[in-house]
Design a protein around this motif. Sequence first.
Motif, PDB file in Angstrom:
ATOM      1  N   LYS A 205      -5.480   7.883  -2.843  1.00  0.00           N
ATOM      2  CA  LYS A 205      -4.817   8.603  -1.753  1.00  0.00           C
ATOM      3  C   LYS A 205      -3.466   9.138  -2.198  1.00  0.00           C
ATOM      4  O   LYS A 205      -3.108  10.287  -1.941  1.00  0.00           O
ATOM      5  CB  LYS A 205      -4.645   7.685  -0.541  1.00  0.00           C
ATOM      6  N   GLY A 206      -2.705   8.297  -2.878  1.00  0.00           N
ATOM      7  CA  GLY A 206      -1.381   8.696  -3.313  1.00  0.00           C
ATOM      8  C   GLY A 206      -1.384   9.801  -4.341  1.00  0.00           C
ATOM      9  O   GLY A 206      -0.503  10.671  -4.348  1.00  0.00           O
ATOM     10  N   SER A 207      -2.381   9.789  -5.215  1.00  0.00           N
ATOM     11  CA  SER A 207      -2.459  10.783  -6.284  1.00  0.00           C
ATOM     12  C   SER A 207      -3.214  12.044  -5.873  1.00  0.00           C
ATOM     13  O   SER A 207      -3.404  12.961  -6.675  1.00  0.00           O
ATOM     14  CB  SER A 207      -3.123  10.168  -7.524  1.00  0.00           C
TER      15      SER A 207
ATOM     16  N   MET B  32       1.046   4.153  -2.973  1.00  0.00           N
ATOM     17  CA  MET B  32       0.790   5.567  -2.693  1.00  0.00           C
ATOM     18  C   MET B  32       1.962   6.450  -3.116  1.00  0.00           C
ATOM     19  O   MET B  32       1.766   7.535  -3.679  1.00  0.00           O
ATOM     20  CB  MET B  32       0.472   5.742  -1.212  1.00  0.00           C
TER      21      MET B  32
ATOM     22  N   GLY C 133      -5.430  11.748   3.077  1.00  0.00           N
ATOM     23  CA  GLY C 133      -4.492  10.675   2.813  1.00  0.00           C
ATOM     24  C   GLY C 133      -3.189  10.862   3.582  1.00  0.00           C
ATOM     25  O   GLY C 133      -2.757  11.984   3.814  1.00  0.00           O
TER      26      GLY C 133
ATOM     27  N   ARG D 181       2.023   9.267  -6.736  1.00  0.00           N
ATOM     28  CA  ARG D 181       2.305  10.709  -6.732  1.00  0.00           C
ATOM     29  C   ARG D 181       2.651  11.207  -8.132  1.00  0.00           C
ATOM     30  O   ARG D 181       2.429  12.366  -8.462  1.00  0.00           O
ATOM     31  CB  ARG D 181       3.476  11.020  -5.796  1.00  0.00           C
TER      32      ARG D 181
ATOM     33  N   ARG E  89      -8.209   2.550  -3.617  1.00  0.00           N
ATOM     34  CA  ARG E  89      -8.147   3.560  -2.565  1.00  0.00           C
ATOM     35  C   ARG E  89      -6.708   4.044  -2.361  1.00  0.00           C
ATOM     36  O   ARG E  89      -6.462   5.238  -2.179  1.00  0.00           O
ATOM     37  CB  ARG E  89      -8.708   2.993  -1.260  1.00  0.00           C
ATOM     38  N   ALA E  90      -5.756   3.124  -2.410  1.00  0.00           N
ATOM     39  CA  ALA E  90      -4.345   3.491  -2.260  1.00  0.00           C
ATOM     40  C   ALA E  90      -3.888   4.403  -3.402  1.00  0.00           C
ATOM     41  O   ALA E  90      -3.152   5.377  -3.187  1.00  0.00           O
ATOM     42  CB  ALA E  90      -3.476   2.236  -2.202  1.00  0.00           C
TER      43      ALA E  90
ATOM     44  N   THR F  16       0.826  -1.202   0.000  1.00  0.00           N
ATOM     45  CA  THR F  16       0.000   0.000   0.000  1.00  0.00           C
ATOM     46  C   THR F  16       0.861   1.254   0.000  1.00  0.00           C
ATOM     47  O   THR F  16       0.604   2.220  -0.732  1.00  0.00           O
ATOM     48  CB  THR F  16      -0.948   0.012   1.217  1.00  0.00           C
ATOM     49  N   LYS F  17       1.911   1.264   0.818  1.00  0.00           N
ATOM     50  CA  LYS F  17       2.823   2.413   0.859  1.00  0.00           C
ATOM     51  C   LYS F  17       3.483   2.628  -0.504  1.00  0.00           C
ATOM     52  O   LYS F  17       3.599   3.756  -0.997  1.00  0.00           O
ATOM     53  CB  LYS F  17       3.900   2.203   1.925  1.00  0.00           C
TER      54      LYS F  17
ATOM     55  N   SER G 149       0.704  10.954   4.014  1.00  0.00           N
ATOM     56  CA  SER G 149       1.822  11.247   3.121  1.00  0.00           C
ATOM     57  C   SER G 149       3.057  10.486   3.585  1.00  0.00           C
ATOM     58  O   SER G 149       3.557  10.700   4.691  1.00  0.00           O
ATOM     59  CB  SER G 149       2.109  12.749   3.107  1.00  0.00           C
ATOM     60  N   TYR G 150       3.548   9.579   2.756  1.00  0.00           N
ATOM     61  CA  TYR G 150       4.721   8.793   3.103  1.00  0.00           C
ATOM     62  C   TYR G 150       5.973   9.361   2.438  1.00  0.00           C
ATOM     63  O   TYR G 150       5.928   9.829   1.295  1.00  0.00           O
ATOM     64  CB  TYR G 150       4.548   7.331   2.676  1.00  0.00           C
TER      65      TYR G 150
END
Length: 234
Positions: free
Chosen positions: A67-69, A29, A75, A33, A63-64, A25-26, A77-78
Amino acid sequence: MGAQWKAKGREAAASAKGKLFTKLTKEIMIAARNGADPDMNPRLRLAIVQAKKASMTRETLERAIKKGSGQLDGGVSYEKVVYEGFAPHQVPVIVECLTDNVNRTISNIRGLFRKGQLGASGSVSWDFEHVGMIEATPTNKDADVEMAAIEAGAQDFEANEDGSATFITDITDLDIVQKALPDQGFTVESAKIGYRPKNPVSLSGEALDEVEAFLAAIDDDDDVHEVYVGLAAE
């Protein structure tokens, strides 16, 4: 041990799967980006392939990506952070983390390196090649790994004991090579950019056990995404 160390003796299956989903998932995401369209985003495309192979649900996957986009509010932020140092017996280690709290992560990493030595940026990376790595399995007994590497445009390859192969590429050629391998009789299992040791340290017996225990503790941390080690088991 190869370029990427893989822990022996995993935890219970449910726990291991949960950790894998968190890491996938990380990665999705982070990759999203640069765009939510996998056809235009090679890193996202590869992350989606890995997620599907791990049986991630379509809902979780979408969903991932959203959130990332930035398509969903709230979401997480990693951030990618890389640590370098030495395991016991001066074995070089590179640890890649994906984290939403760098202060927490560095505190954890410092604690985990108590039995080793945490170094500054560049302290061990000079002893690794930053390359593309593709894990693939032959689709038939006639598949020739050396010929496949040449025809697909890989720089090098490593044949694995289980019959699979690791193809090494330039970073910029990773997507091209992984797309070409199916035509050479290989199914791509994973593809990523990582670190390959130039001069792996050979260990055996208790020394090897000590290093493996050290690496297992690092790999078990939730923020750790990948662990690369210059280690050759005898």
